[in-house]
Motif scaffolding. Structure first.
Motif, PDB file in Angstrom:
ATOM      1  N   TRP A 167     -14.675 -34.884  24.836  1.00  0.00           N
ATOM      2  CA  TRP A 167     -15.871 -34.282  25.441  1.00  0.00           C
ATOM      3  C   TRP A 167     -16.344 -33.054  24.677  1.00  0.00           C
ATOM      4  O   TRP A 167     -15.538 -32.265  24.199  1.00  0.00           O
ATOM      5  CB  TRP A 167     -15.572 -33.878  26.883  1.00  0.00           C
ATOM      6  N   ALA A 168     -17.665 -32.891  24.633  1.00  0.00           N
ATOM      7  CA  ALA A 168     -18.262 -31.638  24.196  1.00  0.00           C
ATOM      8  C   ALA A 168     -18.546 -30.821  25.452  1.00  0.00           C
ATOM      9  O   ALA A 168     -19.245 -31.285  26.364  1.00  0.00           O
ATOM     10  CB  ALA A 168     -19.563 -31.889  23.438  1.00  0.00           C
ATOM     11  N   LEU A 169     -17.973 -29.635  25.512  1.00  0.00           N
ATOM     12  CA  LEU A 169     -18.207 -28.721  26.622  1.00  0.00           C
ATOM     13  C   LEU A 169     -19.436 -27.889  26.290  1.00  0.00           C
ATOM     14  O   LEU A 169     -19.457 -27.182  25.278  1.00  0.00           O
ATOM     15  CB  LEU A 169     -16.985 -27.825  26.818  1.00  0.00           C
ATOM     16  N   ILE A 170     -20.457 -27.994  27.128  1.00  0.00           N
ATOM     17  CA  ILE A 170     -21.700 -27.241  26.887  1.00  0.00           C
ATOM     18  C   ILE A 170     -21.689 -26.025  27.807  1.00  0.00           C
ATOM     19  O   ILE A 170     -21.911 -26.133  29.007  1.00  0.00           O
ATOM     20  CB  ILE A 170     -22.956 -28.106  27.151  1.00  0.00           C
ATOM     21  N   ASN A 171     -21.404 -24.883  27.229  1.00  0.00           N
ATOM     22  CA  ASN A 171     -21.208 -23.591  27.890  1.00  0.00           C
ATOM     23  C   ASN A 171     -19.828 -23.539  28.547  1.00  0.00           C
ATOM     24  O   ASN A 171     -19.364 -24.516  29.139  1.00  0.00           O
ATOM     25  CB  ASN A 171     -22.306 -23.272  28.912  1.00  0.00           C
ATOM     26  N   ALA A 172     -19.192 -22.385  28.418  1.00  0.00           N
ATOM     27  CA  ALA A 172     -17.842 -22.172  28.950  1.00  0.00           C
ATOM     28  C   ALA A 172     -17.929 -21.161  30.089  1.00  0.00           C
ATOM     29  O   ALA A 172     -17.900 -19.947  29.878  1.00  0.00           O
ATOM     30  CB  ALA A 172     -16.906 -21.680  27.848  1.00  0.00           C
ATOM     31  N   SER A 173     -18.056 -21.679  31.286  1.00  0.00           N
ATOM     32  CA  SER A 173     -18.236 -20.856  32.476  1.00  0.00           C
ATOM     33  C   SER A 173     -16.956 -20.090  32.832  1.00  0.00           C
ATOM     34  O   SER A 173     -15.848 -20.543  32.533  1.00  0.00           O
ATOM     35  CB  SER A 173     -18.644 -21.771  33.636  1.00  0.00           C
ATOM     36  N   PRO A 174     -17.076 -18.944  33.513  1.00  0.00           N
ATOM     37  CA  PRO A 174     -15.886 -18.255  34.028  1.00  0.00           C
ATOM     38  C   PRO A 174     -15.078 -19.139  34.977  1.00  0.00           C
ATOM     39  O   PRO A 174     -13.905 -18.863  35.226  1.00  0.00           O
ATOM     40  CB  PRO A 174     -16.474 -17.050  34.771  1.00  0.00           C
ATOM     41  N   ASP A 175     -15.699 -20.193  35.495  1.00  0.00           N
ATOM     42  CA  ASP A 175     -15.041 -21.107  36.429  1.00  0.00           C
ATOM     43  C   ASP A 175     -14.419 -22.314  35.723  1.00  0.00           C
ATOM     44  O   ASP A 175     -14.073 -23.304  36.385  1.00  0.00           O
ATOM     45  CB  ASP A 175     -16.051 -21.618  37.466  1.00  0.00           C
ATOM     46  N   ILE A 176     -14.235 -22.248  34.408  1.00  0.00           N
ATOM     47  CA  ILE A 176     -13.818 -23.415  33.648  1.00  0.00           C
ATOM     48  C   ILE A 176     -12.491 -23.996  34.130  1.00  0.00           C
ATOM     49  O   ILE A 176     -12.316 -25.223  34.150  1.00  0.00           O
ATOM     50  CB  ILE A 176     -13.765 -23.099  32.127  1.00  0.00           C
ATOM     51  N   LEU A 177     -11.529 -23.180  34.531  1.00  0.00           N
ATOM     52  CA  LEU A 177     -10.232 -23.719  34.958  1.00  0.00           C
ATOM     53  C   LEU A 177     -10.383 -24.557  36.229  1.00  0.00           C
ATOM     54  O   LEU A 177      -9.782 -25.631  36.354  1.00  0.00           O
ATOM     55  CB  LEU A 177      -9.219 -22.598  35.172  1.00  0.00           C
ATOM     56  N   THR A 178     -11.179 -24.066  37.169  1.00  0.00           N
ATOM     57  CA  THR A 178     -11.462 -24.847  38.382  1.00  0.00           C
ATOM     58  C   THR A 178     -12.188 -26.135  38.019  1.00  0.00           C
ATOM     59  O   THR A 178     -11.889 -27.216  38.562  1.00  0.00           O
ATOM     60  CB  THR A 178     -12.318 -24.025  39.358  1.00  0.00           C
TER      61      THR A 178
END
Length: 307
Positions: A51-62
């Motif tokens: 997968w390409a992750l588009i933007n790495a949110s502060p909520d990424i672990l959740t």
């Protein structure tokens, strides 16, 4: 091509941790028909594994915990995230990079303007150099008819074409008051085999000709749904800024997102990056009914789109 909405809210998520607006209180208390949302991000894949992750949110672990596809079991330590693409340098789109520090070196795709912000005003790249490290791949800042596509190793069969948007850099940026091409992007994501295209722009304040052309040519639009009205934050007493001041096109009113989307025939139309104050978060609201009448959907965490 498969797209998963990992997070559909604007900065702060929904309900926002310190907000007692009607929406946030109502969601906590169960008095409105609204689903909690994490901060905006999507993942894109051609094979369902890489997968390409588009933007790495502060909520990424959740978001990873809630998305089994991002956690394959091929090795003792593994991830389905093959690369990260940043649309801008806003805190709610980049600080999730710190949560990925235990992994291998991160292939990171962003514009020179964003890279500059992340090595100066918010030096995440320096911090990550002491952990996994980052391999930077500069994204072109395409405007008008100058469309240069990018191919990401590991994400085969998908072409990514960034388009420069008119916007401001984040408040911490050294060039906050001198906007540069590449501070904010829209992204055309195309399945090469089928020719199907997604246009993604969680921050969209102005419909320039090259953006209108990209939206007209897309099969699915996943675009800015931050605020319902231009003065929403002012009216509710949360800010002195209008929607335009924050780089977002409101849904309602002359020239608003509803009017823009009404002028485009054919593609699926979905709003993302929804602020906690926006009444469309209440599925039973008048505003949500208006969107439905116009054939516009509201993104939610875990939403899957196949093109």
């Amino acid at each position: 091509m498969k797209i998963i909405v990992l997070g559909s809210a604007a900065g702060g998520g929904f309900p926002q941790w310190n907000c007692n607006c009607r929406n946030c209180n109502g969601q906590r208390n169960g008095t409105i028909n609204a689903t909690a949302r994490t901060q905006s991000s999507i993942a894109v894949s051609s094979n369902g594994t890489d997968w390409a992750l588009i933007n790495a949110s502060p909520d990424i672990l959740t978001q990873i915990r809630n998305t089994p596809a991002l956690q394959p079991n091929r090795n003792k330590r593994d991830t389905g995230i093959a690369a990260v693409v940043l649309m801008d340098a806003q805190i709610d789109h980049v600080t999730g990079l710190l949560m990925l520090r235990e992994g291998k070196q991160l292939p990171l795709y962003c514009t020179p303007a964003v890279w500059d912000d992340l090595t100066t005003g918010l030096p995440l790249m320096h911090v990550l150099s002491h952990y996994c490290g980052v391999q930077w791949h500069p994204l072109p800042t395409n405007q008008f008819d100058q469309h240069t596509a990018v191919h990401i190793p590991g994400i085969e069969g998908i072409r990514f074409t960034p388009l420069a948007l008119k916007s401001k850099a984040p408040p911490y940026s050294p060039h906050r008051e001198q906007p540069q091409a590449g501070d904010n992007l829209g992204l055309i994501i195309e399945d090469i085999a089928t020719g199907k295209k997604l246009f993604y722009a969680p921050g969209l304040g102005q419909i320039e000709p090259h953006i209108d052309a990209a939206m007209q040519a897309a099969d699915c639009l996943l675009v800015d749904g931050t605020l319902w009205t231009e003065d929403e934050m002012i009216t509710l007493g949360f800010s002195k800024k209008k929607s335009a001041d924050m780089g977002h096109l409101p849904q309602s009113g002359n020239g608003g997102m509803i009017e823009v989307l009404d002028a485009i025939d054919g593609p699926r139309k979905i709003l993302i990056h929804i602020n906690n104050t926006n009444p469309i978060l209440d599925a039973d609201s008048h505003e949500r009914a208006v969107l439905t009448q116009h054939g516009i959907e509201v993104a939610f965490d875990g939403m899957e789109i196949t093109l």
